[in-house]
Design a protein around this motif. Structure first.
Motif, PDB file in Angstrom:
ATOM      1  N   ARG A 279     -31.270 -52.117  -6.650  1.00 24.14           N
ATOM      2  CA  ARG A 279     -31.812 -52.105  -5.289  1.00 24.14           C
ATOM      3  C   ARG A 279     -30.811 -51.500  -4.313  1.00 24.14           C
ATOM      4  NH1 ARG A 279     -32.865 -57.505  -1.710  1.00 24.14           N
ATOM      5  NH2 ARG A 279     -30.610 -57.628  -2.027  1.00 24.14           N
ATOM      6  N   GLU A 280     -29.560 -51.865  -4.465  1.00 16.76           N
ATOM      7  CA  GLU A 280     -28.549 -51.341  -3.553  1.00 16.76           C
ATOM      8  C   GLU A 280     -28.414 -49.828  -3.687  1.00 16.76           C
ATOM      9  OE1 GLU A 280     -23.949 -52.379  -2.228  1.00 16.76           O
ATOM     10  OE2 GLU A 280     -24.948 -53.543  -3.799  1.00 16.76           O
ATOM     11  N   ILE A 281     -28.427 -49.333  -4.914  1.00 16.11           N
ATOM     12  CA  ILE A 281     -28.366 -47.887  -5.148  1.00 16.11           C
ATOM     13  C   ILE A 281     -29.567 -47.196  -4.530  1.00 16.11           C
ATOM     14  CG2 ILE A 281     -28.506 -46.109  -6.948  1.00 16.11           C
ATOM     15  CD1 ILE A 281     -26.822 -47.981  -8.716  1.00 16.11           C
ATOM     16  N   ALA A 282     -30.760 -47.753  -4.743  1.00 14.83           N
ATOM     17  CA  ALA A 282     -31.986 -47.142  -4.228  1.00 14.83           C
ATOM     18  C   ALA A 282     -32.011 -47.148  -2.703  1.00 14.83           C
ATOM     19  CB  ALA A 282     -33.202 -47.881  -4.779  1.00 14.83           C
ATOM     20  N   GLU A 283     -31.620 -48.256  -2.108  1.00 20.27           N
ATOM     21  CA  GLU A 283     -31.677 -48.346  -0.651  1.00 20.27           C
ATOM     22  C   GLU A 283     -30.632 -47.468   0.019  1.00 20.27           C
ATOM     23  OE1 GLU A 283     -31.455 -52.504   0.235  1.00 20.27           O
ATOM     24  OE2 GLU A 283     -33.596 -52.831  -0.176  1.00 20.27           O
ATOM     25  N   ARG A 284     -29.445 -47.370  -0.570  1.00 24.95           N
ATOM     26  CA  ARG A 284     -28.432 -46.482   0.007  1.00 24.95           C
ATOM     27  C   ARG A 284     -28.871 -45.024  -0.103  1.00 24.95           C
ATOM     28  NH1 ARG A 284     -22.280 -48.561  -0.911  1.00 24.95           N
ATOM     29  NH2 ARG A 284     -22.584 -50.749  -0.371  1.00 24.95           N
ATOM     30  N   GLY A 285     -29.453 -44.669  -1.240  1.00 22.33           N
ATOM     31  CA  GLY A 285     -29.925 -43.298  -1.410  1.00 22.33           C
ATOM     32  C   GLY A 285     -31.030 -42.956  -0.442  1.00 22.33           C
ATOM     33  N   ALA A 286     -31.969 -43.892  -0.249  1.00 23.02           N
ATOM     34  CA  ALA A 286     -33.077 -43.647   0.674  1.00 23.02           C
ATOM     35  C   ALA A 286     -32.589 -43.567   2.113  1.00 23.02           C
ATOM     36  CB  ALA A 286     -34.118 -44.752   0.533  1.00 23.02           C
ATOM     37  N   ALA A 287     -31.631 -44.425   2.469  1.00 20.62           N
ATOM     38  CA  ALA A 287     -31.094 -44.411   3.830  1.00 20.62           C
ATOM     39  C   ALA A 287     -30.366 -43.112   4.124  1.00 20.62           C
ATOM     40  CB  ALA A 287     -30.146 -45.595   4.028  1.00 20.62           C
ATOM     41  N   ALA A 288     -29.707 -42.568   3.100  1.00 26.58           N
ATOM     42  CA  ALA A 288     -28.981 -41.314   3.280  1.00 26.58           C
ATOM     43  C   ALA A 288     -29.940 -40.137   3.380  1.00 26.58           C
ATOM     44  CB  ALA A 288     -28.004 -41.103   2.133  1.00 26.58           C
ATOM     45  N   GLY A 289     -31.135 -40.285   2.793  1.00 28.51           N
ATOM     46  CA  GLY A 289     -32.128 -39.226   2.886  1.00 28.51           C
ATOM     47  C   GLY A 289     -31.921 -38.091   1.912  1.00 28.51           C
ATOM     48  N   THR A 290     -30.900 -38.191   1.072  1.00 22.40           N
ATOM     49  CA  THR A 290     -30.640 -37.126   0.103  1.00 22.40           C
ATOM     50  C   THR A 290     -29.978 -37.723  -1.116  1.00 22.40           C
ATOM     51  OG1 THR A 290     -29.308 -35.169  -0.380  1.00 22.40           O
ATOM     52  CG2 THR A 290     -28.527 -36.611   1.359  1.00 22.40           C
ATOM     53  N   PRO A 291     -30.319 -37.231  -2.332  1.00 17.27           N
ATOM     54  CA  PRO A 291     -29.752 -37.806  -3.531  1.00 17.27           C
ATOM     55  C   PRO A 291     -28.301 -37.453  -3.780  1.00 17.27           C
ATOM     56  CG  PRO A 291     -31.111 -35.924  -4.092  1.00 17.27           C
ATOM     57  CD  PRO A 291     -31.263 -36.153  -2.631  1.00 17.27           C
ATOM     58  N   THR A 292     -27.751 -36.546  -2.969  1.00 16.62           N
ATOM     59  CA  THR A 292     -26.374 -36.132  -3.235  1.00 16.62           C
ATOM     60  C   THR A 292     -25.374 -36.845  -2.333  1.00 16.62           C
ATOM     61  OG1 THR A 292     -26.588 -34.275  -1.693  1.00 16.62           O
ATOM     62  CG2 THR A 292     -27.078 -33.850  -3.996  1.00 16.62           C
ATOM     63  N   THR A 293     -25.851 -37.818  -1.548  1.00 14.08           N
ATOM     64  CA  THR A 293     -24.934 -38.567  -0.703  1.00 14.08           C
ATOM     65  C   THR A 293     -24.390 -39.757  -1.474  1.00 14.08           C
ATOM     66  OG1 THR A 293     -26.155 -37.906   1.267  1.00 14.08           O
ATOM     67  CG2 THR A 293     -24.738 -39.828   1.468  1.00 14.08           C
ATOM     68  N   PRO A 294     -23.082 -40.011  -1.411  1.00 13.33           N
ATOM     69  CA  PRO A 294     -22.502 -41.084  -2.208  1.00 13.33           C
ATOM     70  C   PRO A 294     -23.186 -42.423  -2.036  1.00 13.33           C
ATOM     71  CG  PRO A 294     -20.771 -39.759  -1.256  1.00 13.33           C
ATOM     72  CD  PRO A 294     -22.059 -39.240  -0.686  1.00 13.33           C
ATOM     73  N   THR A 295     -23.433 -43.094  -3.144  1.00 13.01           N
ATOM     74  CA  THR A 295     -23.899 -44.466  -3.167  1.00 13.01           C
ATOM     75  C   THR A 295     -22.757 -45.334  -3.656  1.00 13.01           C
ATOM     76  OG1 THR A 295     -25.016 -43.516  -5.051  1.00 13.01           O
ATOM     77  CG2 THR A 295     -26.388 -44.533  -3.411  1.00 13.01           C
ATOM     78  N   SER A 296     -23.025 -46.595  -3.889  1.00 12.38           N
ATOM     79  CA  SER A 296     -21.960 -47.452  -4.351  1.00 12.38           C
ATOM     80  C   SER A 296     -22.391 -48.303  -5.513  1.00 12.38           C
ATOM     81  CB  SER A 296     -21.474 -48.362  -3.245  1.00 12.38           C
ATOM     82  OG  SER A 296     -22.230 -48.261  -2.121  1.00 12.38           O
ATOM     83  N   VAL A 297     -21.405 -48.910  -6.157  1.00 13.81           N
ATOM     84  CA  VAL A 297     -21.710 -49.721  -7.314  1.00 13.81           C
ATOM     85  C   VAL A 297     -21.298 -51.153  -7.082  1.00 13.81           C
ATOM     86  CG1 VAL A 297     -21.645 -49.710  -9.797  1.00 13.81           C
ATOM     87  CG2 VAL A 297     -21.009 -47.718  -8.537  1.00 13.81           C
ATOM     88  N   THR A 298     -21.440 -51.973  -8.118  1.00  6.85           N
ATOM     89  CA  THR A 298     -21.260 -53.379  -7.947  1.00  6.85           C
ATOM     90  C   THR A 298     -20.177 -53.986  -8.795  1.00  6.85           C
ATOM     91  OG1 THR A 298     -22.857 -53.651  -9.617  1.00  6.85           O
ATOM     92  CG2 THR A 298     -23.645 -53.698  -7.393  1.00  6.85           C
ATOM     93  N   ALA A 299     -19.563 -54.955  -8.228  1.00 12.94           N
ATOM     94  CA  ALA A 299     -18.625 -55.759  -8.988  1.00 12.94           C
ATOM     95  C   ALA A 299     -19.335 -57.024  -9.389  1.00 12.94           C
ATOM     96  CB  ALA A 299     -17.421 -56.091  -8.137  1.00 12.94           C
ATOM     97  N   ALA A 300     -18.871 -57.669 -10.431  1.00 13.02           N
ATOM     98  CA  ALA A 300     -19.677 -58.729 -10.982  1.00 13.02           C
ATOM     99  C   ALA A 300     -19.051 -60.083 -10.965  1.00 13.02           C
ATOM    100  CB  ALA A 300     -20.035 -58.370 -12.396  1.00 13.02           C
TER     101      ALA A 300
END
Length: 307
Positions: A279-300
């Motif tokens: 969800r975090e990856i999808a929402e960051r990508g959608a907010a950026a409006g482009t698939p080439t904008t950096p997203t982030s990952v998760t620590a566990a």
């Protein structure tokens, strides 16, 4: 108790949630030159989580071990049409791709044992570094031409080495997602990987960038895991997801049943962590409006009951 409360909150927030579609197809290579950090596990579980949340996902199994194919329940015995035929013989992806029997809207281009010889066979071929990218571009256009829904995410699983298979995986992608096991050696591997990505950027794929870093096998009870997580977040604050993926018996068990943890035990802490990471990856990508904008990952963070 805190872990149980976190899982309960995740269940409530994520149940039936539809994730936003990216503006374009996002092509993400999951890579780390260190073995055993959770590359394949991350690939298949993020792919399954996104597909379960209403998106169309394709996994390219570019590792001769074929573990991603196994986890997705995909046939990959010797002789099965696979990524080997695509890379070496120029076969269309459409002729080899299979849909996962457990997760709708999730497809996989399997890897067979034949792929282990592809490194040598590719050496003498023309455009050897770009063969996978050309094949994927053709496949995505083929889907559009045939009135099929667009693929939203493509995940590429690659081996823990820097050969022509991994180079093809870097050239086909626009983004790199790096899973990092929370141990000391993982930090050494990260610096080597970043140097490799810089070389690919300079010579083969200038659009490539590290968009996401995911901390895996995180055990909150150990000081070392906390120190590694803190150091990664300090150096890559914008690319490390808030979500964390715990050490989990359920995550480890799922492949032996030919499943991802998303279908094997959807209520486990591991499945919920991957779903929240997706969800975090999808929402960051959608907010950026482009698939080439950096997203982030998760620590566990790990739970006692899953160990």
């Amino acid at each position: 108790m805190a872990e149980l409360q976190l899982d309960a909150r995740r269940r409530i927030e994520l149940r039936g949630r539809q994730f936003p579609r990216p503006a374009e197809t996002r092509v993400v290579t999951v890579a780390n030159q260190k073995g055993g950090v959770g590359k394949t596990t991350t690939t298949v579980n993020l792919a399954a989580a996104l597909a379960q949340s209403g998106l169309n996902v394709l996994v390219l199994d570019n590792d001769p071990q074929g573990n991603a194919s196994t986890a997705l329940g995909i046939e990959h015995r010797a002789g099965t049409p696979s990524i080997y035929e695509v890379l070496v013989e120029g076969a269309p992806i459409a002729e080899a791709v299979q849909e996962s029997p457990d997760v709708p809207n999730l497809w996989c281009l399997p890897a067979t044992i034949d792929l282990s010889g592809a490194e040598i066979e590719l050496v003498s071929m023309v455009a050897r570094e770009t063969r996978l990218r050309s094949a994927l571009d053709t496949y995505l256009q083929w889907r559009v031409d045939n009135g099929m829904e667009r693929i939203d995410y493509v995940f590429v699983d690659c081996p823990p080495s820097l050969g022509l298979l991994t180079v093809n995986a870097f050239v086909v992608a626009r983004e790199v997602l790096i899973p990092i096991q929370c141990e000391y050696y993982a930090l050494e591997g990260l610096s080597q990987l970043l140097k490799t990505i810089q070389l690919i950027q300079a010579h083969l794929n200038p659009d490539l960038h590290v968009s996401t870093i995911l901390l895996t096998m995180y055990d909150a009870r150990t000081n070392l895991a906390q120190q590694v997580a803190a150091e990664v977040r300090e150096h890559f604050p914008d690319r490390t997801l808030r979500t964390t993926v715990p050490r989990s018996v359920r995550i480890s068990e799922a492949p032996s049943y030919g499943q991802t943890v998303m279908t094997y035990d959807a209520g486990s802490s591991g499945a919920l962590a991957y779903l929240e990471a997706a969800r975090e990856i999808a929402e960051r990508g959608a907010a950026a409006g482009t698939p080439t904008t950096p997203t982030s990952v998760t620590a566990a963070s790990g739970t006692e009951e899953d160990r």
